[in-house]
Design a protein around this motif. Sequence first.
Motif: not given
Length: 893
Positions: A402, A689-690, A692, A706, A727-728, A730, A733, A750, A753, A755
Amino acid sequence: MICRYYLMVGSDKVDINSQSCIDVSSIIANLKDIKLSYNRIDYGGVTRKCGSNIEFVGNARDVLIEHFTINGLNSIASFAVYGIENDWTYKEIFSCPLDFSTFTYDSYKAEIGCLDNSIAALIKANKTTKYEYSVADIKDSLRLAYDHVSIRNEVTIQAIGNKQLTGEDTYTEIDKNVWWFYPRIGVINSDTPNNESIAFQDSEEAFQTDGTPMIWGMPGLNKTDIYFVECLKDCVVSIDFTHIGLNESLRGCVLAKVSGSSVTPLNCGYSNVMSRDENTRPSAVKWSGGLKKGERLQFAIYNYNHGQLDGSVGFEAHQDGYISWNDRQEPIYLDVISPEVLLGKLLSSICPGLDVRYKIKTTSADGTDNTRLKQTMLCPAESVRQFPSAKVYTSFDEFCKWMETSFGYIYQIEDMSESDEELILSNIYDFTCIYHDGYVNKLDDIVFRNTKFGSGDKLGYFFKVISEMDLESSFDYDFIGYEDYQSQEWGNDPYGVKVHTDRLYRSTEDKVIYSAINYTEPTYTSGAKYRWYSELKEAVIENVNVSRYVDTVEFGTIINDTVTEAGTYNGEVAIENICYCRKNMKFMYLSDGQYYYPFTGSDKYNNGDVVRDDMMFISNDQNYIVLKDCLVKCTVTESDVDDTKYPTVFFKHKNEVFDKSSVLYLTNVSDCVYKLATDRLYSKVAIGYNKQDYDLGNNGKDEFNFKSVYTTGVTLDDKELNMVSPYRADSYGVEELSNKMGEETSSTESDTQLFAISCVKTDNEYVVLRNNRIDGVSKDSMFNSDLAPIFMIEANKSYLASFAKTLTFVSSEGKSDVSIDGKSVSGNVELSDPLFGHGNISFTTDELVLPEDWNGCVEIPFEGGRKKGFLSTLDINVANNEAYEYELIEMIE
């Protein structure tokens, strides 16, 4: 290289001053086989190891056997190599515990391997281990005031008749005695999580046979209780009945707003209904606008055949209509964790019982703040869902990934002592300048203004430029992050602020560091509002320990303006003519009105083209040190300080880890080989980012954080560089999980996870940061634009430029027709100033570069020219005085 070798049993560290320490230089049987290796891992820090078992003979053999016989599995011992310096003193170049699991002996020798329990080895062994921590143990003392994202919700609405027509279609006959007909309206399906804006009511079919005739008014004058939607709070609503399925020949369809006892038609007016024009067909019933809390919507059809003998009208309902609105919930408070605190927790798990320090540098090499990193906190998914015993789940490897993908940061392991200077640096805040007549304002500049008010009382306060206009009306004293500079003492008076006196302020234009003064009494009052007299003065750093600096050198004076360099000065130097030029950020020599650099002895003052920060300077009995490219006054102390070195995991930007300005020249090299470094050639880059999926009403169609994919133009190798953050970031999310808060019985992937959230600290909380202009999304409440893939590319730009001149956009898994502050998220990206070249250079030499010099680059003669590179590997055969084997990562100037 001339070396000495030491053995110490009963201790995992060698102390050459201890009586238990044995010089084993002459009693190692395989001395020529002992090889020390230094390797740079993943273009980051350097690790070292001893790659051979050591064969001890003589007294060393006997001592090891005796110790093992007595202590068995509890045996410990250590080994160290010391190399001779130019002043004929010895310095440790390697030490490690010995590994008794490899211990063997015979009648001649005792053989044992080295145990690499260094911090680097422990991290390598445990970096992918996923740890679980209680959020309550590591959360910040302040919470994040999460004010949500505005979500577009949409439901399907059906008009339903009282008789079956065909299949699922229905109809109703409107009798000739009916003035107005109110069809039954019902919600067929919906996806409205935690809807707080709209309430639906399945309105029953109703017929108005009494009341005012058409010529006297519009529908519902006495039917205000009939409605299908009520607004629970102010919001914007869109209605589309164009496909509701009414027979198209029907006229007199009216969508109306009911507010108290009044009814207001929305899709047509009185004259439209009277003339039965196109605006009253079903296909015209479409409207979008704001509704106030308590206002309602109704749908009615006027019967033009009222009173006629054969006046019945058939109302047919075939299809669906739609209603949509933006819903934004009330703020909630979330626990957040600072990246540095999480780093410390991970290291305590990886290195239990060891005193390992850690640091994330939030300033770059040129002294500027990394605001994206400073304004980022981490929030576990279970905290978003408000679990009472929320946990965070992550690994050191995920944290590093990250930091690298989002900010371009990698870590080194360094031995560092505690430093007052580090504390000082963390409390320096940047602003542009103290306002002056020649200042040309730029958008987002932070300026300190001295001004007068009323009867001449002087004021001082920071403000931010918000438009490139007259500063009298184009600044904001209440800018995002103002809390770092000043506090508002008296309401919202623009001058009712006090500048913080517990920190320092660095002018990026003038290259001066200031401290603040607030006079104890306000100098002007207006009603209950006070205007404080604050001012900035050049800072003086108290009690700087002179022992931390290499030397003290004298100079003449300080020049505040930018000066033009006249070239090299080779003449005799007088100290009084050595000038520190603030805006040039280096010492120069003044002669006949011209400023010269370099000058004789300038290497004592400057490192390359910038002032040295490891020297103390003195002029007219005033001492100075360098902080963040500024020469700062200081007072001096010679008191004892703790210079104990602690292993420190230090995160820095790649550009600072690889320092182009520090160059070491090697001349006696041989066996030079250049090889293309295919391990860092990539044909594609995936960054972001992956993807979702959401349960939200619009499925997060505006989300841009994303993965994006780019091509690099490289055709030699078909590899993809994965720079996708674990790490997200979004917005949708966070919003989706906040809608599930408290639902402990439902778990999702989730929930484990983490953020990242862009936010700023106020006096008593963190607030979500929305400081960028985002075009192309329907919501002004989206956040985390600072963490978007385009800024991830920006953070890694020099590294990416090592194998690509242009990143050509291919695709995005998020919304791609978006721009952030004018930068398109789907545009191509031009790259420049590459960190590395395309190849590696290997060679041998009899000159040794020790690891503390590894941030800099090495220059060697090559093919009639010169080659520069950063050290990648070094192999030392400690018994060989001539051949050190190096490999460099090529550098391009």
